[in-house]
Write a protein that holds these residues in place. Structure first.
Motif, mmCIF file in Angstrom:
data_model
loop_
_atom_site.group_PDB
_atom_site.id
_atom_site.type_symbol
_atom_site.label_atom_id
_atom_site.label_comp_id
_atom_site.label_asym_id
_atom_site.label_seq_id
_atom_site.Cartn_x
_atom_site.Cartn_y
_atom_site.Cartn_z
ATOM 1 N N ASN A 303 -9.126 31.056 29.541
ATOM 2 C CA ASN A 303 -9.636 30.642 28.237
ATOM 3 C C ASN A 303 -10.646 29.500 28.308
ATOM 4 O OD1 ASN A 303 -8.048 32.503 26.836
ATOM 5 N ND2 ASN A 303 -6.295 31.118 26.786
ATOM 6 N N ILE A 304 -10.407 28.555 29.218
ATOM 7 C CA ILE A 304 -11.287 27.383 29.298
ATOM 8 C C ILE A 304 -11.810 27.203 30.718
ATOM 9 C CG2 ILE A 304 -10.156 26.211 27.367
ATOM 10 C CD1 ILE A 304 -8.686 24.458 29.367
ATOM 11 N N ASP A 305 -12.847 26.395 30.844
ATOM 12 C CA ASP A 305 -13.543 26.190 32.117
ATOM 13 C C ASP A 305 -12.727 25.284 33.045
ATOM 14 O OD1 ASP A 305 -15.432 24.819 34.025
ATOM 15 O OD2 ASP A 305 -16.878 26.131 33.013
ATOM 16 N N GLY A 306 -12.357 25.817 34.224
ATOM 17 C CA GLY A 306 -11.539 25.083 35.180
ATOM 18 C C GLY A 306 -12.233 23.866 35.767
ATOM 19 N N THR A 307 -13.519 23.977 36.025
ATOM 20 C CA THR A 307 -14.269 22.843 36.587
ATOM 21 C C THR A 307 -14.328 21.698 35.588
ATOM 22 O OG1 THR A 307 -15.630 24.346 37.919
ATOM 23 C CG2 THR A 307 -16.471 22.105 37.568
ATOM 24 N N LEU A 308 -14.591 22.025 34.333
ATOM 25 C CA LEU A 308 -14.639 20.987 33.295
ATOM 26 C C LEU A 308 -13.272 20.341 33.099
ATOM 27 C CD1 LEU A 308 -16.893 22.717 30.596
ATOM 28 C CD2 LEU A 308 -17.548 20.890 32.182
ATOM 29 N N LEU A 309 -12.214 21.155 33.150
ATOM 30 C CA LEU A 309 -10.872 20.599 32.991
ATOM 31 C C LEU A 309 -10.541 19.653 34.142
ATOM 32 C CD1 LEU A 309 -8.175 20.410 31.539
ATOM 33 C CD2 LEU A 309 -7.425 22.447 32.796
ATOM 34 N N ALA A 310 -10.928 20.032 35.352
ATOM 35 C CA ALA A 310 -10.680 19.166 36.507
ATOM 36 C C ALA A 310 -11.389 17.823 36.331
ATOM 37 C CB ALA A 310 -11.146 19.861 37.786
ATOM 38 N N LEU A 311 -12.616 17.851 35.842
ATOM 39 C CA LEU A 311 -13.360 16.606 35.608
ATOM 40 C C LEU A 311 -12.695 15.782 34.495
ATOM 41 C CD1 LEU A 311 -17.021 17.986 35.768
ATOM 42 C CD2 LEU A 311 -15.902 16.508 37.449
ATOM 43 N N PHE A 312 -12.221 16.468 33.461
ATOM 44 C CA PHE A 312 -11.544 15.807 32.340
ATOM 45 C C PHE A 312 -10.315 15.028 32.836
ATOM 46 C CE2 PHE A 312 -8.521 15.947 28.715
ATOM 47 C CZ PHE A 312 -9.316 15.452 27.687
ATOM 48 N N ILE A 313 -9.590 15.663 33.784
ATOM 49 C CA ILE A 313 -8.370 15.044 34.312
ATOM 50 C C ILE A 313 -8.692 13.973 35.357
ATOM 51 C CG2 ILE A 313 -6.246 15.491 35.616
ATOM 52 C CD1 ILE A 313 -6.216 18.298 34.276
ATOM 53 N N GLU A 314 -9.577 14.314 36.293
ATOM 54 C CA GLU A 314 -9.897 13.373 37.382
ATOM 55 C C GLU A 314 -10.519 12.078 36.852
ATOM 56 O OE1 GLU A 314 -12.433 15.580 39.987
ATOM 57 O OE2 GLU A 314 -10.864 17.056 40.461
ATOM 58 N N ALA A 315 -11.386 12.196 35.867
ATOM 59 C CA ALA A 315 -12.050 11.015 35.304
ATOM 60 C C ALA A 315 -11.200 10.338 34.224
ATOM 61 C CB ALA A 315 -13.404 11.406 34.719
ATOM 62 N N LYS A 316 -10.023 10.938 33.944
ATOM 63 C CA LYS A 316 -9.117 10.409 32.913
ATOM 64 C C LYS A 316 -9.836 10.201 31.572
ATOM 65 C CE LYS A 316 -5.885 8.279 36.139
ATOM 66 N NZ LYS A 316 -5.139 7.064 36.537
ATOM 67 N N VAL A 317 -10.641 11.201 31.239
ATOM 68 C CA VAL A 317 -11.382 11.138 29.972
ATOM 69 C C VAL A 317 -10.417 11.011 28.800
ATOM 70 C CG1 VAL A 317 -12.935 12.413 28.434
ATOM 71 C CG2 VAL A 317 -13.319 12.472 30.904
ATOM 72 N N TYR A 318 -9.249 11.636 28.923
ATOM 73 C CA TYR A 318 -8.254 11.630 27.843
ATOM 74 C C TYR A 318 -7.807 10.220 27.452
ATOM 75 C CZ TYR A 318 -5.371 11.466 32.060
ATOM 76 O OH TYR A 318 -4.843 11.139 33.289
#
Length: 325
Positions: A303-318
């Motif tokens: 459903n969603i982009d795995g590369t973008l999700l990895a960046l979201f998590i690694e960079a702690k964007v949340y």
């Protein structure tokens, strides 16, 4: 300046949207914060699928405005649907409770009448024993009535409903009670049973389509604004935030190559905030860890982009929208 005036217009628009649904207050601002944060992370990434992607200041502005206005189309959705916390609207549940009370009174009158008829026809002899039998029958019907109302109240909650319970609710609509006038009455109608049997959430299929239509309304509204050339893609970015890479999203069922990168970024932010928001009446907020797990499930489902999700998590964007302590 014109820029200040425009910023004021955008913020006023977002406030107007969220005033219709106070339970999602702050959602658009948080989504914008997360989306810009993830876009900045992508912009800094030196390698990988998005290693060559760079967003100009104008494109960053475009992303921010699209994120802030992504739900504007909700102004075209009925308010009672937007804030629907249970499967039945409050007045419908009250109607069922009143119906139960009417059936209860009818049963009580029915059995009182039977006692009087017995007494008049056969006198006092054996009346006590017969009255006891009638009282037991009445108590059984009333207990059945109470159990039925309890089942309705449980089914009305937005939790995931087991199939067997949903089937029982459907059968319940066929059950009737005969009152003192010989009329058969049911606690719920077939239509109410259909609503109560919704397997997950609170929305009927019609209501869900109304909610989903907000994306089209958003695009139609934003497309009428004479954006400058630098930020002309705002309507396109905003209307694609509910699309899924595998084509299972809405409203167009687009696949990965049809969805703008900026929209893929916003989708992750939108899902994350919807999961962790603490003020929605139809669901409890999930923890950050649970939300990230659910996002990973969405990735595995295509459903969603795995590369973008990895960046979201690694960079702690949340963490950009985590409450400050």
């Amino acid at each position: 300046s014109i820029q200040t005036l425009f910023e004021g217009f955008v913020k006023a628009s977002v406030t107007a949207i969220e005033s219709r649904d106070p339970t999602t207050s702050g959602h658009s601002f948080r989504v914008a914060e997360l989306t810009v944060g993830l876009a900045e992370t992508v912009d800094r990434t030196p390698s990988g699928p998005y290693g060559d992607v760079r967003f100009s200041p104008d494109e960053m502005k475009e992303i921010r405005y699209a994120s802030l206005l992504h739900d504007f189309g909700k102004v075209g959705v009925r308010e009672e649907v937007l804030v629907k916390a249970k499967k039945l609207y409050p007045n419908h549940l009250e109607l069922i409770k009143q119906r139960v009370e009417v059936i209860r009174r009818g049963l009580e009158l029915k059995y009182s009448r039977r006692k009087i008829e017995y007494l008049l026809q056969k006198g006092r002899e054996q009346f006590a024993a017969h009255a006891e039998t009638l009282d037991a029958e009445l108590a059984s019907f009333l207990a059945e009535l109470d159990a039925g109302l309890s089942s309705v109240i449980v089914a009305n909650e937005p939790s995931v409903m087991p199939e067997d319970f949903a089937s029982a609710i459907q059968r319940f609509a066929l059950q009737s009670f005969e009152d003192h006038l010989g009329r058969s009455q049911s606690i719920i109608t077939p239509e109410e049973a259909r609503v109560l049997a919704i397997p997950r959430g609170t929305l009927t299929e019609t209501e869900r389509k109304q909610i989903e239509s907000h994306v089209v309304h958003t695009f139609q509204f934003l497309a009428q604004i004479p954006w400058t050339r630098e930020i002309r893609n705002i309507p396109e970015i905003a209307r694609s935030h509910h699309e899924k890479l595998n084509g299972s999203g809405y409203p167009y069922g687009w696949t990965s190559d049809q969805i703008p990168l900026q929209s893929k970024i916003m989708t992750i932010s939108d899902i994350y905030d919807a999961l962790t928001a603490a003020d929605r009446p139809y669901k409890k907020a999930t923890s950050v860890e649970q939300a990230l797990d659910i996002l990973d499930y969405e990735r595995k489902a295509g459903n969603i982009d795995g590369t973008l999700l990895a960046l979201f998590i690694e960079a702690k964007v949340y963490e950009r929208t985590r409450p400050r302590r």
